[in-house]
Design a protein around this motif. Sequence first.
Motif, PDB file in Angstrom:
ATOM      1  N   SER A 276       0.739  -1.203  -0.016  1.00  0.00           N
ATOM      2  CA  SER A 276       0.053   0.276  -0.163  1.00  0.00           C
ATOM      3  C   SER A 276       0.864   1.302   0.087  1.00  0.00           C
ATOM      4  CB  SER A 276      -0.826   0.073   1.240  1.00  0.00           C
ATOM      5  OG  SER A 276      -0.205   0.023   2.476  1.00  0.00           O
ATOM      6  N   ALA A 277       2.229   1.211   0.224  1.00  0.00           N
ATOM      7  CA  ALA A 277       3.083   2.219   0.368  1.00  0.00           C
ATOM      8  C   ALA A 277       3.670   2.572  -1.053  1.00  0.00           C
ATOM      9  CB  ALA A 277       4.136   2.169   1.347  1.00  0.00           C
ATOM     10  N   GLY A 278       3.381   1.494  -2.040  1.00  0.00           N
ATOM     11  CA  GLY A 278       3.757   1.670  -3.426  1.00  0.00           C
ATOM     12  C   GLY A 278       5.191   1.354  -3.717  1.00  0.00           C
ATOM     13  N   ILE A 279       5.618   0.194  -3.138  1.00  0.00           N
ATOM     14  CA  ILE A 279       7.059  -0.480  -3.232  1.00  0.00           C
ATOM     15  C   ILE A 279       6.692  -1.963  -3.168  1.00  0.00           C
ATOM     16  CG2 ILE A 279       8.274   1.492  -2.341  1.00  0.00           C
ATOM     17  CD1 ILE A 279       8.634  -0.104   0.426  1.00  0.00           C
ATOM     18  N   VAL A 280       7.870  -2.396  -3.619  1.00  0.00           N
ATOM     19  CA  VAL A 280       7.673  -4.089  -3.754  1.00  0.00           C
ATOM     20  C   VAL A 280       8.426  -4.596  -2.452  1.00  0.00           C
ATOM     21  CG1 VAL A 280       7.101  -4.251  -6.222  1.00  0.00           C
ATOM     22  CG2 VAL A 280       9.536  -4.265  -5.116  1.00  0.00           C
ATOM     23  N   GLU A 281       7.742  -5.896  -2.131  1.00  0.00           N
ATOM     24  CA  GLU A 281       8.423  -6.501  -1.105  1.00  0.00           C
ATOM     25  C   GLU A 281       8.297  -8.063  -1.255  1.00  0.00           C
ATOM     26  OE1 GLU A 281       6.569  -5.211   2.634  1.00  0.00           O
ATOM     27  OE2 GLU A 281       4.878  -6.424   2.222  1.00  0.00           O
TER      28      GLU A 281
ATOM     29  N   ALA B 151      -3.041   2.629  -6.960  1.00  0.00           N
ATOM     30  CA  ALA B 151      -2.485   3.524  -6.005  1.00  0.00           C
ATOM     31  C   ALA B 151      -1.038   3.978  -6.162  1.00  0.00           C
ATOM     32  CB  ALA B 151      -2.729   3.021  -4.612  1.00  0.00           C
ATOM     33  N   ALA B 152      -0.136   3.050  -6.545  1.00  0.00           N
ATOM     34  CA  ALA B 152       1.215   2.860  -6.666  1.00  0.00           C
ATOM     35  C   ALA B 152       1.641   3.541  -7.869  1.00  0.00           C
ATOM     36  CB  ALA B 152       1.739   1.682  -6.572  1.00  0.00           C
ATOM     37  N   THR B 153       0.718   3.842  -9.021  1.00  0.00           N
ATOM     38  CA  THR B 153       0.921   4.588 -10.245  1.00  0.00           C
ATOM     39  C   THR B 153       0.073   5.912 -10.357  1.00  0.00           C
ATOM     40  OG1 THR B 153      -0.663   3.050 -11.128  1.00  0.00           O
ATOM     41  CG2 THR B 153       1.665   2.356 -11.197  1.00  0.00           C
ATOM     42  N   ALA B 154      -0.350   6.411  -9.202  1.00  0.00           N
ATOM     43  CA  ALA B 154      -1.360   7.586  -9.353  1.00  0.00           C
ATOM     44  C   ALA B 154      -0.715   8.936  -9.893  1.00  0.00           C
ATOM     45  CB  ALA B 154      -2.010   7.763  -8.089  1.00  0.00           C
ATOM     46  N   THR B 155       0.466   9.055  -9.434  1.00  0.00           N
ATOM     47  CA  THR B 155       1.192  10.217  -9.990  1.00  0.00           C
ATOM     48  C   THR B 155       2.552   9.944 -10.667  1.00  0.00           C
ATOM     49  OG1 THR B 155       2.438  10.482  -7.851  1.00  0.00           O
ATOM     50  CG2 THR B 155       0.152  11.474  -8.054  1.00  0.00           C
TER      51      THR B 155
ATOM     52  N   ARG C 155       4.792   8.596  -8.080  1.00  0.00           N
ATOM     53  CA  ARG C 155       4.701   7.309  -7.498  1.00  0.00           C
ATOM     54  C   ARG C 155       5.008   6.335  -8.494  1.00  0.00           C
ATOM     55  NH1 ARG C 155      -1.084   7.137  -4.299  1.00  0.00           N
ATOM     56  NH2 ARG C 155      -0.746   8.947  -2.879  1.00  0.00           N
ATOM     57  N   VAL C 156       4.816   6.618  -9.794  1.00  0.00           N
ATOM     58  CA  VAL C 156       5.245   5.607 -10.992  1.00  0.00           C
ATOM     59  C   VAL C 156       6.688   5.434 -10.648  1.00  0.00           C
ATOM     60  CG1 VAL C 156       5.726   5.395 -13.267  1.00  0.00           C
ATOM     61  CG2 VAL C 156       3.299   6.077 -12.328  1.00  0.00           C
ATOM     62  N   GLU C 157       7.673   6.348 -10.522  1.00  0.00           N
ATOM     63  CA  GLU C 157       9.019   6.233 -10.435  1.00  0.00           C
ATOM     64  C   GLU C 157       9.468   5.758  -9.080  1.00  0.00           C
ATOM     65  OE1 GLU C 157      11.600   7.627 -12.965  1.00  0.00           O
ATOM     66  OE2 GLU C 157       9.573   7.481 -13.904  1.00  0.00           O
ATOM     67  N   ARG C 158       8.744   5.964  -8.219  1.00  0.00           N
ATOM     68  CA  ARG C 158       9.053   5.254  -6.790  1.00  0.00           C
ATOM     69  C   ARG C 158       9.043   3.567  -7.071  1.00  0.00           C
ATOM     70  NH1 ARG C 158       5.932   6.837  -1.359  1.00  0.00           N
ATOM     71  NH2 ARG C 158       4.411   6.152  -2.896  1.00  0.00           N
ATOM     72  N   LEU C 159       7.761   3.280  -7.551  1.00  0.00           N
ATOM     73  CA  LEU C 159       7.379   1.905  -7.795  1.00  0.00           C
ATOM     74  C   LEU C 159       8.542   1.230  -8.784  1.00  0.00           C
ATOM     75  CD1 LEU C 159       5.891  -0.568  -7.218  1.00  0.00           C
ATOM     76  CD2 LEU C 159       4.408   0.099  -9.168  1.00  0.00           C
TER      77      LEU C 159
ATOM     78  N   GLN D 136      -6.364   3.957 -15.652  1.00  0.00           N
ATOM     79  CA  GLN D 136      -5.661   2.799 -15.283  1.00  0.00           C
ATOM     80  C   GLN D 136      -4.749   2.357 -16.510  1.00  0.00           C
ATOM     81  OE1 GLN D 136      -7.685  -0.745 -13.386  1.00  0.00           O
ATOM     82  NE2 GLN D 136      -8.772   0.916 -11.901  1.00  0.00           N
ATOM     83  N   ALA D 137      -5.104   2.383 -17.554  1.00  0.00           N
ATOM     84  CA  ALA D 137      -4.457   2.090 -18.760  1.00  0.00           C
ATOM     85  C   ALA D 137      -3.133   3.146 -18.877  1.00  0.00           C
ATOM     86  CB  ALA D 137      -5.120   2.433 -20.401  1.00  0.00           C
ATOM     87  N   ALA D 138      -3.514   4.496 -18.564  1.00  0.00           N
ATOM     88  CA  ALA D 138      -2.438   5.314 -18.815  1.00  0.00           C
ATOM     89  C   ALA D 138      -1.460   5.226 -17.731  1.00  0.00           C
ATOM     90  CB  ALA D 138      -3.131   6.849 -18.490  1.00  0.00           C
ATOM     91  N   GLN D 139      -1.956   4.886 -16.425  1.00  0.00           N
ATOM     92  CA  GLN D 139      -0.958   4.407 -15.489  1.00  0.00           C
ATOM     93  C   GLN D 139      -0.164   3.458 -15.642  1.00  0.00           C
ATOM     94  OE1 GLN D 139      -4.455   6.017 -12.200  1.00  0.00           O
ATOM     95  NE2 GLN D 139      -2.926   4.553 -11.448  1.00  0.00           N
ATOM     96  N   TYR D 140      -0.582   2.335 -16.105  1.00  0.00           N
ATOM     97  CA  TYR D 140      -0.241   1.305 -16.593  1.00  0.00           C
ATOM     98  C   TYR D 140       1.027   1.397 -17.504  1.00  0.00           C
ATOM     99  CZ  TYR D 140       0.621  -3.219 -19.351  1.00  0.00           C
ATOM    100  OH  TYR D 140       1.136  -4.377 -19.591  1.00  0.00           O
ATOM    101  N   THR D 141       0.748   2.094 -18.602  1.00  0.00           N
ATOM    102  CA  THR D 141       1.726   2.629 -19.839  1.00  0.00           C
ATOM    103  C   THR D 141       2.970   3.338 -19.088  1.00  0.00           C
ATOM    104  OG1 THR D 141      -0.045   2.844 -21.343  1.00  0.00           O
ATOM    105  CG2 THR D 141       1.746   3.927 -21.639  1.00  0.00           C
ATOM    106  N   GLN D 142       2.596   4.173 -18.281  1.00  0.00           N
ATOM    107  CA  GLN D 142       3.514   5.182 -17.669  1.00  0.00           C
ATOM    108  C   GLN D 142       4.759   4.152 -16.593  1.00  0.00           C
ATOM    109  OE1 GLN D 142       4.671   8.190 -18.448  1.00  0.00           O
ATOM    110  NE2 GLN D 142       2.969   7.807 -19.660  1.00  0.00           N
ATOM    111  N   LEU D 143       4.082   3.177 -16.143  1.00  0.00           N
ATOM    112  CA  LEU D 143       4.970   2.272 -15.403  1.00  0.00           C
ATOM    113  C   LEU D 143       5.723   1.274 -16.471  1.00  0.00           C
ATOM    114  CD1 LEU D 143       5.784   0.467 -12.776  1.00  0.00           C
ATOM    115  CD2 LEU D 143       3.591  -0.875 -12.988  1.00  0.00           C
ATOM    116  N   ILE D 144       5.159   0.688 -17.422  1.00  0.00           N
ATOM    117  CA  ILE D 144       6.014   0.115 -18.461  1.00  0.00           C
ATOM    118  C   ILE D 144       7.035   1.042 -19.080  1.00  0.00           C
ATOM    119  CG2 ILE D 144       6.056  -1.019 -20.764  1.00  0.00           C
ATOM    120  CD1 ILE D 144       4.662  -2.708 -18.251  1.00  0.00           C
TER     121      ILE D 144
END
Length: 659
Positions: free
Chosen positions: A210-215, A270-274, A277-281, A309-317
């Motif tokens: 929920s903090a937007g990182i992986v574990e 939530a982890a890709t909302a801004t 956040r995308v860069e952090r994740l 969500q499509a836009a957020q997914y795209t930015q993560l990729i």
Amino acid sequence: MRLNKIVSGLLLASCTVMASYTAMASDGVLLVDDQQNIIVGLTDLKMYSTDGGKTWHEIYAGGKDENGKEIKFFGEAEVIVAEYDWEFFEYAYDETKVYDQKSQYIIYDDSLWQNQWWAGPGQLPGTDPVWRRIGDAKPDIIKVLRFSPYTGQQAQDFQKQLKEALSSKRKVIGYFPEWGVYKAHDYFTPEKVAYNQISHLNYGFAVVTSAGIVETHDTGKGPALMKELAKRTKEAGVINMLSVGGYTNSQVCAERCNEPEENQVKVFEAATATPQRVERLASSIVDYMIQWGFDGVDIDWEYPSTEKQAAQYTQLIKSLRAKLDALGLKNDRYYQLSSAVTANHNNIKYTNPAETAPLLDSVNVMSYDYHGAFDAITGHNSPLYANSLDSDKKFNIDSTMKEYNQTWGIPKNKLMVGLSWYGRAWDFVSANENIAGLPGLFNSGRAGVKGQWDDKNEFTGTNPYRKLKQMALDKQFQRYWDAQAHVPYLYNASAQEFYTYDDTDSIREKVNYIEREGYGGAIIWDLSGDTDDHELGAISAKLLSQEIGLDLNVDVARQPDGRMAIKTTLDKETFNAEKRIMIYINNTYEGEIYNSRSYYSSNTYNANGTVTVKTNITAEPNVGDTVKVVLAEGQPGWSHSVDSGKLLKQVTITEEMLK
């Protein structure tokens, strides 16, 4: 246990400390060749380490491994070369091993240790009191060599070379479930994987918090599992991928969790909302990949379902691809990026294929779970083709793959077909035959069967193939084959239970389908479902020996101006690649495509991401003439011989074409 020279020497010295690193006087004979990434001057058996002496590897005369293959060192590598000492291999510490006998000797971190009692995985010498330090254990160092990464255009070219080599081979990507080591999956531990049957192992899963990182999800067993798999995949030459997310993790609420379901925000969203956040994740994912020794990342966001969500997914990729490329340039490596995506044709658009597919090395289509006890009517978990009674004729593998390729323009070589090594079930299913000879199919049913893979309070009837194979031998069950969908099912008339699954016949058909249609390979969910003798894996492994042909279509037709033309349609990535695609008629050169240019031809960019190259035929052809499209070596200007390359497509001109 026999005492070696280190142990016996220490005992004679009453456990006094051994000598420190000894540098040989004649160290000038070993040199770094930074262009070929090799050590020059090795004349006999030595050993080397690239992690500061924690682990050692054999290196033979000429810088070769035990198989005679030249050992190369890429990136910013510091290589310690030492005199060969077999004790460093005999007593090397293995943190995945159980040391169940007291007073066993091991060498770790330049020291000799002895366990005082039972020692389990992860109980590291120097940090856990089970290990007592005896003294130093250091080899005779010859020289420390330092390699540098490629730079400039050479670095870019090397990345491109690695990527193209990857894309030319078919892949079999097996998912290893972290929870597979427990009872429900028959204790599927890393040594049970048939590494010779897969090209990639995807570890599922690192989870998004929920903090937007992986574990790590399983903090008890996960770390040791990842270390062992990193070691085993490296030894087997298998690409080790980190899968992030998964279905369960994707459904975890991160924000507004006390509100109704439709208002809740799940962890990926939530982890890709801004952008921040995308860069952090993305940074967290790449850091985790490096920490645990993975070769790339697989994103399992199940599933983006809105335009936002499509836009957020795209930015993560996009962020992950940029970070992996930057790291690869530094390390002289190509880090792979893939994504597990929906089989539902209604939701493909939310993966934004036009922007994300070019950044991915493989698009892992989860072509299973089409039907299950979440439906009120029985159906097939992973049908190859549609059945005439299907309520949605696109809920099958063939339709899904065509949707990705033909509608969304994703090259076939990037598309992986999902193979299911498990099945699902319903109960309260009547024997009514909606199709003659197929009782139970397309009848109403209920989620009332407890499967081996079901969680507590779940009744989805999810069972591994290994169990379903045994059930098929039970006289209470009858196996049926749907000749339209090309898959089997089991029906128990007395218990009114219906089991949809895949077996050797349907997996063989699907593997043949992948080969025939030219797709990039397969993903397997999941490896723990197979039999102990890897029955299904032996079938899917057939794909590993195959190269992928380029994905293109060839049409011959008369144009409005009366001339005959050859129209070659291919994906944009292939059109832009340094691949020489040559076009002939009756073995006479007509034109070619190379590096985003069409020679003696014109090209048109299509809305679905493909390019159509039109090549006018010089002389009027006749019925029976042959058009050939060939993949050749070299660049435009080299020999035009039709025999100089690999035949991709061949079309015979018909009377209909000449009208």
